[in-house]
Design a protein around this motif. Structure first.
Motif, PDB file in Angstrom:
ATOM      1  N   ALA A 150      14.714   3.471  -6.038  1.00 45.96           N
ATOM      2  CA  ALA A 150      13.678   3.019  -6.963  1.00 45.96           C
ATOM      3  C   ALA A 150      13.106   4.145  -7.799  1.00 45.96           C
ATOM      4  O   ALA A 150      12.326   3.901  -8.718  1.00 45.96           O
ATOM      5  N   GLY A 151      13.472   5.381  -7.495  1.00 45.21           N
ATOM      6  CA  GLY A 151      12.959   6.513  -8.245  1.00 45.21           C
ATOM      7  C   GLY A 151      11.518   6.852  -7.918  1.00 45.21           C
ATOM      8  O   GLY A 151      10.835   7.511  -8.712  1.00 45.21           O
ATOM      9  N   LEU A 152      11.048   6.423  -6.745  1.00 41.43           N
ATOM     10  CA  LEU A 152       9.662   6.696  -6.377  1.00 41.43           C
ATOM     11  C   LEU A 152       9.467   8.098  -5.814  1.00 41.43           C
ATOM     12  O   LEU A 152       8.358   8.629  -5.850  1.00 41.43           O
ATOM     13  N   LEU A 153      10.535   8.677  -5.271  1.00 45.54           N
ATOM     14  CA  LEU A 153      10.383   9.984  -4.637  1.00 45.54           C
ATOM     15  C   LEU A 153      10.154  11.061  -5.691  1.00 45.54           C
ATOM     16  O   LEU A 153      10.915  11.173  -6.654  1.00 45.54           O
ATOM     17  N   ARG A 154       9.107  11.843  -5.501  1.00 49.03           N
ATOM     18  CA  ARG A 154       8.811  12.959  -6.395  1.00 49.03           C
ATOM     19  C   ARG A 154       8.466  14.168  -5.544  1.00 49.03           C
ATOM     20  O   ARG A 154       7.635  14.069  -4.639  1.00 49.03           O
ATOM     21  N   PRO A 155       9.071  15.322  -5.830  1.00 48.60           N
ATOM     22  CA  PRO A 155       8.760  16.523  -5.042  1.00 48.60           C
ATOM     23  C   PRO A 155       7.391  17.061  -5.410  1.00 48.60           C
ATOM     24  O   PRO A 155       6.879  16.825  -6.507  1.00 48.60           O
ATOM     25  N   PRO A 156       6.790  17.836  -4.524  1.00 43.17           N
ATOM     26  CA  PRO A 156       5.454  18.374  -4.808  1.00 43.17           C
ATOM     27  C   PRO A 156       5.518  19.613  -5.688  1.00 43.17           C
ATOM     28  O   PRO A 156       6.505  20.346  -5.714  1.00 43.17           O
ATOM     29  N   LEU A 158      10.079  14.946   1.714  1.00 39.20           N
ATOM     30  CA  LEU A 158      11.324  14.185   1.780  1.00 39.20           C
ATOM     31  C   LEU A 158      12.156  14.329   0.511  1.00 39.20           C
ATOM     32  O   LEU A 158      13.372  14.136   0.547  1.00 39.20           O
ATOM     33  N   ALA A 159      11.520  14.661  -0.597  1.00 38.51           N
ATOM     34  CA  ALA A 159      12.259  14.825  -1.850  1.00 38.51           C
ATOM     35  C   ALA A 159      12.807  16.234  -2.014  1.00 38.51           C
ATOM     36  O   ALA A 159      13.440  16.527  -3.032  1.00 38.51           O
ATOM     37  N   LEU A 160      12.575  17.109  -1.047  1.00 37.32           N
ATOM     38  CA  LEU A 160      13.041  18.495  -1.122  1.00 37.32           C
ATOM     39  C   LEU A 160      14.173  18.723  -0.140  1.00 37.32           C
ATOM     40  O   LEU A 160      14.105  18.283   1.014  1.00 37.32           O
ATOM     41  N   GLU A 161      15.225  19.408  -0.582  1.00 35.98           N
ATOM     42  CA  GLU A 161      16.281  19.796   0.336  1.00 35.98           C
ATOM     43  C   GLU A 161      15.840  20.978   1.184  1.00 35.98           C
ATOM     44  O   GLU A 161      16.157  21.064   2.376  1.00 35.98           O
ATOM     45  N   PHE A 198       5.314  12.141  -4.078  1.00 39.38           N
ATOM     46  CA  PHE A 198       5.377  10.765  -3.595  1.00 39.38           C
ATOM     47  C   PHE A 198       6.698  10.638  -2.832  1.00 39.38           C
ATOM     48  O   PHE A 198       7.736  11.033  -3.366  1.00 39.38           O
ATOM     49  N   LEU A 199       6.684  10.273  -1.628  1.00 34.83           N
ATOM     50  CA  LEU A 199       5.690   9.669  -0.782  1.00 34.83           C
ATOM     51  C   LEU A 199       4.570  10.640  -0.415  1.00 34.83           C
ATOM     52  O   LEU A 199       4.686  11.840  -0.600  1.00 34.83           O
ATOM     53  N   GLY A 200       3.499  10.095   0.184  1.00 34.47           N
ATOM     54  CA  GLY A 200       2.329  10.912   0.430  1.00 34.47           C
ATOM     55  C   GLY A 200       2.477  11.890   1.574  1.00 34.47           C
ATOM     56  O   GLY A 200       1.808  12.925   1.583  1.00 34.47           O
ATOM     57  N   GLU A 201       3.339  11.580   2.554  1.00 40.58           N
ATOM     58  CA  GLU A 201       3.448  12.449   3.723  1.00 40.58           C
ATOM     59  C   GLU A 201       4.278  13.691   3.415  1.00 40.58           C
ATOM     60  O   GLU A 201       5.331  13.599   2.785  1.00 40.58           O
ATOM     61  N   LEU A 202       3.784  14.836   3.851  1.00 43.18           N
ATOM     62  CA  LEU A 202       4.531  16.080   3.759  1.00 43.18           C
ATOM     63  C   LEU A 202       4.118  16.972   4.926  1.00 43.18           C
ATOM     64  O   LEU A 202       3.166  16.680   5.647  1.00 43.18           O
ATOM     65  N   SER A 203       4.860  18.034   5.123  1.00 41.38           N
ATOM     66  CA  SER A 203       4.559  18.970   6.208  1.00 41.38           C
ATOM     67  C   SER A 203       4.069  20.287   5.618  1.00 41.38           C
ATOM     68  O   SER A 203       4.607  20.771   4.628  1.00 41.38           O
ATOM     69  N   VAL A 204       3.031  20.845   6.245  1.00 41.09           N
ATOM     70  CA  VAL A 204       2.450  22.116   5.812  1.00 41.09           C
ATOM     71  C   VAL A 204       2.456  23.069   6.999  1.00 41.09           C
ATOM     72  O   VAL A 204       1.969  22.719   8.078  1.00 41.09           O
ATOM     73  N   PRO A 210       0.831  -1.212   0.000  1.00 35.18           N
ATOM     74  CA  PRO A 210       0.000   0.000   0.000  1.00 35.18           C
ATOM     75  C   PRO A 210       0.864   1.260   0.000  1.00 35.18           C
ATOM     76  O   PRO A 210       1.840   1.369   0.743  1.00 35.18           O
ATOM     77  N   SER A 211       0.505   2.208  -0.844  1.00 31.07           N
ATOM     78  CA  SER A 211       1.295   3.435  -0.985  1.00 31.07           C
ATOM     79  C   SER A 211       1.425   4.167   0.340  1.00 31.07           C
ATOM     80  O   SER A 211       2.468   4.739   0.649  1.00 31.07           O
ATOM     81  N   ARG A 212       0.366   4.141   1.144  1.00 30.86           N
ATOM     82  CA  ARG A 212       0.401   4.881   2.399  1.00 30.86           C
ATOM     83  C   ARG A 212       1.296   4.217   3.440  1.00 30.86           C
ATOM     84  O   ARG A 212       1.592   4.821   4.471  1.00 30.86           O
ATOM     85  N   SER A 213       1.709   2.971   3.205  1.00 34.17           N
ATOM     86  CA  SER A 213       2.621   2.307   4.143  1.00 34.17           C
ATOM     87  C   SER A 213       4.062   2.742   3.925  1.00 34.17           C
ATOM     88  O   SER A 213       4.911   2.496   4.782  1.00 34.17           O
ATOM     89  N   LEU A 214       4.353   3.344   2.790  1.00 37.43           N
ATOM     90  CA  LEU A 214       5.714   3.776   2.477  1.00 37.43           C
ATOM     91  C   LEU A 214       5.873   5.213   2.956  1.00 37.43           C
ATOM     92  O   LEU A 214       5.348   6.143   2.353  1.00 37.43           O
ATOM     93  N   THR A 215       6.608   5.370   4.054  1.00 35.19           N
ATOM     94  CA  THR A 215       6.680   6.681   4.697  1.00 35.19           C
ATOM     95  C   THR A 215       8.090   7.209   4.836  1.00 35.19           C
ATOM     96  O   THR A 215       8.273   8.338   5.276  1.00 35.19           O
ATOM     97  N   ARG A 216       9.115   6.404   4.493  1.00 35.18           N
ATOM     98  CA  ARG A 216      10.496   6.859   4.667  1.00 35.18           C
ATOM     99  C   ARG A 216      11.265   6.632   3.367  1.00 35.18           C
ATOM    100  O   ARG A 216      11.196   5.543   2.784  1.00 35.18           O
ATOM    101  N   PRO A 217      12.051   7.618   2.922  1.00 34.31           N
ATOM    102  CA  PRO A 217      12.759   7.452   1.650  1.00 34.31           C
ATOM    103  C   PRO A 217      13.838   6.388   1.707  1.00 34.31           C
ATOM    104  O   PRO A 217      14.168   5.790   0.693  1.00 34.31           O
TER     105      PRO A 217
END
Length: 766
Positions: free
Chosen positions: A507-513, A619-622, A540-546, A474-481
């Motif tokens: 795996a190249g799954l990380l994508r910045p928003p 996680l994909a952003l510095e 991707f991943l789904g978790e981010l901070s706002v 499940p996509s939501r289970s992946l929470t750490r790069p």
């Protein structure tokens, strides 16, 4: 943990909850969390991790947040009136939460679920937490191979104990309920699921009287309420003297019974002209033969036999005629020269070779070959033959089982996600044999282990097989790069496993928003809420901070906004995109100011004084991405200068240049001309026959930029305009230096002949 310890811990926890209103906590720390430090569960069953809390009064769910963590991974949480959980985990109902019970339920636990769990409770501005360690137990199982024993012959009883955890275990062999000595214990071996196996071997020499005894294997383990025991009765047979014992005439005193048997054996064979003692072993070799790797089968004959014994090997199929393994009944002697007792032995395939070795009274014959798939299921026959002494002994091996170790590919992510909310990780097994796929275990960072059988198995042209195993997470289970997905392929007993791993980052799954500009209301009514929103997508991943911030007029530092009487922050919930490969959400800042604050907000908005900022981290952003309500200067973008393919002599033309995306709306546009042979362009002035026109810039739909199109009208072209170049130059406060865009050199179209002069009636007037 002993049952009485668990009951005592539960009792103390209940007493603490009852007494908490009598002894209130200091002001500002009324939130208390109570947990047992150790929890125990059995593998394959459910687990309940207790977490009780007290707030010094009734629980208001709108102010309650509960978060459960396994190590640092969020397992289940309750916030904003909703419960969320990873598969297999759950929180109590809201009615139970109101009673101060935030215990975590795990449906079916495996060894990978053992470890430290943390319960974090937030109530308003208060926060408290507790920890418990989940200790998992797996009960052992006993397996005792049943095999006959021979009296007065050393034998071994095996007790296989498997599937237990933790490693500490007590295993004992008993005879008639009495512990025995002289047994050996193997080192515990870990299974792919984390449990352990070991073997307890009891070696002794049984007597015929031991057939009435009860042999028992007893196991004590922490997962057992009482010892586990399995009993076995031995099938003890008398010694078999046929072919191995000489009669009493050879001077060997073996006791009355054994000597009589040997004498009968010698009498039956006396007319054959020989009386020898020998033994022929079964064909020895590996249970499985690796494809393409050389293997050797052996068979030996030992005893008092003549030296000139011939050994012959043959490769036979199951449909071939099989000769009995023994020489037959001594009462019915056979003539080895007769055709019916001389089966034709097929020749060995090319590359198969036979070698012999004589050492004392032992003759060992070896057959060496490199197995192919055509050898799977065949048998080999080894024949010892001495015609003069009329000795013929043959042994047939078990079926040769050929296998090929699979070549395991690296883990990859499949392009098609079905279902779309699960990430398909795949690994391919190439060129394995036979068709049965070896066990494939998937997991991540020790957090789980699941067996996934391939959905499709394909046969290759060479007879081997290829299969693909897909594990959908499940996509939501992946929470750490740095989370690593692992796969383990077991090849068989004694064979090293093949392991592969892949991190989410690799795996190249990380994508910045992608973060949109802040949407501001076009008008604000006094006394009503003001909503600012910002859309986030493609991550991707789904978790981010706002985080929402506010910077006042003339202030250098922005202040983080939190829920209060003046505003409310809604971070938003990540929603899976249609393709399942990214998430999207909308965050909002709702200003709940009273009327006078709303008027103040409006005035500051008009003055461009108050600035509201939406900050997004991933996680994909510095560094986080920020969007602001303030309109900061933006440099203009100059489009291409439109111009004709060629200037027509005597006709005027118009050049245009589109300037867009700039803020604020004030800018200066200048046109320049560079004639053929001139070194530098010169600005056009009002005295020139050219006409320049730049209208007032128009605001863009988002209200944050402007655009304008500037025109240059050229006078009728003449020969002096051939090779001329025009430039549009723009100055703006967001530019350090002016920027220009060139039309390129323009050519005047050559006339083929001089046209007749036209009259005014024909359109020739100016």
């Amino acid at each position: 943990m002993q049952p009485w310890v668990q009951r005592l811990g539960t009792l103390l926890l209940s007493v603490a909850l009852l007494l908490s209103p009598l002894f209130p906590a200091p002001q500002g720390s009324q939130l208390q969390v109570y947990m047992e430090p150790l929890s125990t569960a059995h593998v394959g069953s459910g687990a309940l991790l207790q977490c009780r809390f007290s707030v010094g009064g009734p629980v208001v769910l709108d102010s309650l947040q509960v978060m459960w963590y396994f190590w640092e991974q969020k397992v289940s949480w309750y916030e904003q009136g909703r419960s969320h959980a990873q598969p297999g985990a759950s929180l109590p109902s809201e009615k139970v939460l109101e009673s101060g019970d935030a215990s975590l339920s795990l449906a079916t636990v495996t060894l990978s679920d053992g470890g430290v769990y943390r319960c974090v409770v937030e109530y308003g501005a208060q926060k408290n937490q507790g920890e418990t360690t989940l200790r998992l137990l797996a009960a052992p199982k006993i397996y005792i191979p049943r095999q006959p024993a021979v009296a007065d012959t050393e034998t071994s009883l095996l007790c296989h104990v498997g599937g237990f955890f933790p490693e500490d275990v007590d295993v004992t062999w008993l005879k008639d309920k009495k512990a025995q000595e002289g047994y050996t214990r193997s080192s515990p071996q870990r299974n792919p699921d984390g449990t352990f196996n070991l073997t307890l071997t009891y070696t002794f020499t049984p007597a015929l009287s031991d057939a009435d005894s009860v042999f028992s294997c007893r196991v004590r383990h922490a997962a057992l309420g009482q010892p586990l025991q399995e009993d076995v009765f031995l099938d003890i047979r008398a010694p078999d003297q046929t072919g191995t014992v000489v009669g009493a005439v050879l001077g060997t005193l073996l006791g009355a019974g054994a000597a009589a048997a040997a004498a009968i054996y010698f009498w039956r064979n006396r007319r054959k002209g020989w009386a020898v003692s020998y033994n022929v072993a079964e064909v020895q070799g590996p249970e499985r033969c690796l494809l393409g790797q050389e293997v050797t089968l052996r068979c030996f004959m030992e005893g008092m036999f003549p030296e000139d014994v011939d050994v012959t090997w043959a490769r036979i199929h199951s449909e071939d005629r099989t000769v009995p393994e023994s020489a037959g009944d001594p009462e019915s002697p056979r003539d080895p020269e007769s055709p019916e007792h001389q089966p034709l032995l097929p020749a060995l395939p090319p590359g198969w070779r036979v070698t012999e070795e004589r050492a004392g009274t032992r003759l060992t014959s070896s057959l060496t070959f490199t197995p192919t798939l055509q050898d799977d299921g065949v048998r080999v026959r080894c024949v010892f033959l001495h015609e003069a002494k009329r000795i013929r002994e043959e042994r047939v091996s078990l079926e040769i089982r050929v296998w090929a170790r699979p070549q395991v590919s690296e883990i990859q992510v499949l392009p098609e996600w079905d279902p779309r909310d699960k990430v398909p990780f795949a690994v391919q097994l190439h060129n394995f044999y036979p068709r049965e796929v070896p066990p494939i275990q998937w997991g991540w960072d020790g957090a789980g282990s699941w067996r996934e059988d391939p959905a499709q198995i394909d046969k290759n042209t060479d007879g081997t097989f290829t299969a693909t195993s897909v594990w959908r997470v499940p996509s939501r289970s992946l929470t750490r790069p740095e989370l690593r997905v692992r796969v383990c392929v077991q090849h068989g007993p004694g064979e090293p496993a093949s392991e592969r791993e892949l991190s989410l980052r690799a795996a190249g799954l990380l994508r910045p928003p992608d973060v949109s500009d802040i949407f501001r209301p076009e008008s604000v009514t006094t006394g009503k809420e003001v909503i600012l929103s910002c859309r986030i997508a493609g991550h991707f991943l789904g978790e981010l901070s706002v985080t929402w911030l506010r910077r006042g007029k003339g202030e250098d530092t922005a202040v983080i906004l939190r829920d209060s009487a003046e505003c409310r922050v809604e971070p938003g919930t990540a929603v899976l995109a249609r393709d399942g490969k990214s998430f999207q959400q909308e965050t909002r800042l709702i200003l709940l100011s009273p009327e006078y604050l709303a008027e103040k907000f409006i005035s500051k908005f008009k003055e461009k004084g108050a600035e509201y900022i939406c900050r997004v981290g991933h996680l994909a952003l510095e560094t986080p991405i920020e969007r602001s309500t303030a309109c900061r200067p933006r440099p203009p973008h100059l489009g291409e200068v439109s111009h004709p393919q060629a200037l027509v002599p005597g006709q005027p033309e118009t050049l245009r240049c589109l300037i867009s995306g700039f803020y604020p709306g004030q800018l200066a546009v200048t046109w320049l001309r560079k004639g053929a042979g001139e070194k530098a362009p010169r600005p056009l002035e009002s005295s020139d026959p050219h006409r320049m026109h730049t209208p007032a810039p128009s605001p863009a739909p988002d209200g944050k930029s402007y655009s304008v199109e500037s025109e240059l009208r050229l006078p009728p072209a003449g020969p002096e305009d051939d090779g001329v170049e025009y430039l549009c130059r723009v100055q703006h406060e967001a530019l350090k230096e002016p920027e220009s865009r060139s039309s390129g050199r323009l050519r005047v179209q050559a006339r083929e002949h001089s046209p007749e002069p036209r009259t005014a009636e024909e359109g020739g007037g100016s």
